[in-house]
Enzyme design. Sequence first.
Site, PDB file in Angstrom:
ATOM      1  N   PRO A   1       0.788  -1.223   0.000  1.00  0.00           N
ATOM      2  CA  PRO A   1       0.000   0.000   0.000  1.00  0.00           C
ATOM      3  C   PRO A   1       0.828   1.285   0.000  1.00  0.00           C
ATOM      4  O   PRO A   1       1.857   1.374   0.685  1.00  0.00           O
ATOM      5  CB  PRO A   1      -0.822  -0.089   1.288  1.00  0.00           C
ATOM      6  N   ASN A   2       0.372   2.211  -0.785  1.00  0.00           N
ATOM      7  CA  ASN A   2       0.915   3.575  -0.899  1.00  0.00           C
ATOM      8  C   ASN A   2       2.235   3.648  -1.672  1.00  0.00           C
ATOM      9  O   ASN A   2       2.727   4.747  -1.939  1.00  0.00           O
ATOM     10  CB  ASN A   2       1.090   4.233   0.486  1.00  0.00           C
TER      11      ASN A   2
ATOM     12  N   ARG B   1       4.713  10.988  -2.366  1.00  0.00           N
ATOM     13  CA  ARG B   1       4.524  11.000  -0.915  1.00  0.00           C
ATOM     14  C   ARG B   1       5.856  11.265  -0.194  1.00  0.00           C
ATOM     15  O   ARG B   1       6.897  10.702  -0.573  1.00  0.00           O
ATOM     16  CB  ARG B   1       3.935   9.663  -0.436  1.00  0.00           C
TER      17      ARG B   1
ATOM     18  N   TYR C   1      11.096   9.133   1.162  1.00  0.00           N
ATOM     19  CA  TYR C   1      11.068   8.064   0.153  1.00  0.00           C
ATOM     20  C   TYR C   1      11.701   8.455  -1.189  1.00  0.00           C
ATOM     21  O   TYR C   1      11.783   7.612  -2.083  1.00  0.00           O
ATOM     22  CB  TYR C   1       9.620   7.608  -0.077  1.00  0.00           C
TER      23      TYR C   1
ATOM     24  N   ASN D   1       7.982  -5.326  -0.513  1.00  0.00           N
ATOM     25  CA  ASN D   1       7.904  -4.175   0.383  1.00  0.00           C
ATOM     26  C   ASN D   1       6.432  -4.085   0.798  1.00  0.00           C
ATOM     27  O   ASN D   1       5.607  -3.593   0.037  1.00  0.00           O
ATOM     28  CB  ASN D   1       8.346  -2.891  -0.320  1.00  0.00           C
TER      29      ASN D   1
ATOM     30  N   ALA E   1       3.017  -0.316   5.106  1.00  0.00           N
ATOM     31  CA  ALA E   1       2.604  -0.304   6.522  1.00  0.00           C
ATOM     32  C   ALA E   1       2.083  -1.668   6.987  1.00  0.00           C
ATOM     33  O   ALA E   1       2.077  -1.947   8.199  1.00  0.00           O
ATOM     34  CB  ALA E   1       1.545   0.771   6.748  1.00  0.00           C
TER      35      ALA E   1
ATOM     36  N   HIS F   1       3.877  -3.881   9.610  1.00  0.00           N
ATOM     37  CA  HIS F   1       3.870  -3.688  11.054  1.00  0.00           C
ATOM     38  C   HIS F   1       2.706  -4.387  11.770  1.00  0.00           C
ATOM     39  O   HIS F   1       2.719  -4.488  12.989  1.00  0.00           O
ATOM     40  CB  HIS F   1       3.870  -2.182  11.361  1.00  0.00           C
TER      41      HIS F   1
ATOM     42  N   ASP G   1       1.178 -14.838   7.263  1.00  0.00           N
ATOM     43  CA  ASP G   1       0.775 -16.226   7.053  1.00  0.00           C
ATOM     44  C   ASP G   1       0.880 -16.614   5.578  1.00  0.00           C
ATOM     45  O   ASP G   1       1.258 -17.741   5.249  1.00  0.00           O
ATOM     46  CB  ASP G   1      -0.669 -16.450   7.532  1.00  0.00           C
TER      47      ASP G   1
ATOM     48  N   GLU H   1      12.379  -9.093   2.491  1.00  0.00           N
ATOM     49  CA  GLU H   1      11.586  -7.888   2.786  1.00  0.00           C
ATOM     50  C   GLU H   1      12.457  -6.651   2.581  1.00  0.00           C
ATOM     51  O   GLU H   1      13.598  -6.612   3.043  1.00  0.00           O
ATOM     52  CB  GLU H   1      11.111  -7.964   4.244  1.00  0.00           C
TER      53      GLU H   1
ATOM     54  N   HIS I   1      12.554  -2.257   2.610  1.00  0.00           N
ATOM     55  CA  HIS I   1      11.949  -0.952   2.895  1.00  0.00           C
ATOM     56  C   HIS I   1      12.879   0.133   2.380  1.00  0.00           C
ATOM     57  O   HIS I   1      14.098   0.054   2.591  1.00  0.00           O
ATOM     58  CB  HIS I   1      11.737  -0.753   4.403  1.00  0.00           C
ATOM     59  N   LEU I   2      12.297   1.127   1.755  1.00  0.00           N
ATOM     60  CA  LEU I   2      13.106   2.242   1.234  1.00  0.00           C
ATOM     61  C   LEU I   2      13.775   2.980   2.394  1.00  0.00           C
ATOM     62  O   LEU I   2      14.956   3.311   2.339  1.00  0.00           O
ATOM     63  CB  LEU I   2      12.205   3.206   0.449  1.00  0.00           C
ATOM     64  N   SER I   3      12.991   3.216   3.440  1.00  0.00           N
ATOM     65  CA  SER I   3      13.514   3.973   4.588  1.00  0.00           C
ATOM     66  C   SER I   3      14.049   3.013   5.646  1.00  0.00           C
ATOM     67  O   SER I   3      13.755   1.821   5.621  1.00  0.00           O
ATOM     68  CB  SER I   3      12.382   4.822   5.191  1.00  0.00           C
TER      69      SER I   3
ATOM     70  N   ARG J   1      12.758   5.344  12.676  1.00  0.00           N
ATOM     71  CA  ARG J   1      11.537   6.142  12.590  1.00  0.00           C
ATOM     72  C   ARG J   1      10.614   5.886  13.803  1.00  0.00           C
ATOM     73  O   ARG J   1      11.079   5.433  14.832  1.00  0.00           O
ATOM     74  CB  ARG J   1      10.860   5.852  11.248  1.00  0.00           C
TER      75      ARG J   1
ATOM     76  N   ARG K   1       6.936   1.525  13.713  1.00  0.00           N
ATOM     77  CA  ARG K   1       7.587   0.965  12.517  1.00  0.00           C
ATOM     78  C   ARG K   1       8.746   0.019  12.867  1.00  0.00           C
ATOM     79  O   ARG K   1       9.323  -0.616  12.000  1.00  0.00           O
ATOM     80  CB  ARG K   1       8.116   2.082  11.611  1.00  0.00           C
TER      81      ARG K   1
END
Length: 147
Positions: free
Chosen positions: A9-10, A17, A22, A74, A77, A80, A87, A98, A100-102, A107, A111
Amino acid sequence: MKICVIHGPNLNFTGIREPGIYGRRTLADINETIQTYAEKKGVAISFFQSNYEGALIDRLQQCYQEHIDGIVINPGALTHYSYALRDAIASICIPTVEVHLSNIHQRESFRHTSVTAPVCLGQLCGFGETGYLLAIDALLAHGEKVE
Ligand code: DQA
């Protein structure tokens, strides 16, 4: 080797954003970089993005049906708190990295927890889009080790 890159998402709003976090490059720009890298490494790559948890789970299960060798995800959110996504990753038994950009550990405290990382080979965060390329390398190295 067939690898599927899944963005949660996002992430379709990457470039728009919170560019301070990001970056200004769009998801299309990032996917293009990943595609070029994958081709150089002889990897057949596919991409998927959804803002919906169920659609992400459907795509993961489709990866199982398609005998995909590795997944780079990725989860945004959902990382978390989504036990359903966790599952799904656990049930398909496909090596998954996995990304993550950040750096999620620098943070907000919510997170710092990833419910998905424990069912992945590993987690890469804080390297921006380079994380996706490192994840491909990790899957290739893992594949060689397993062979
Ligand atoms: C993210 C980190 C998440 O905490 C956040 O919700 C995202 C993006 C990252 O790539 O840094 O949507 O996964």
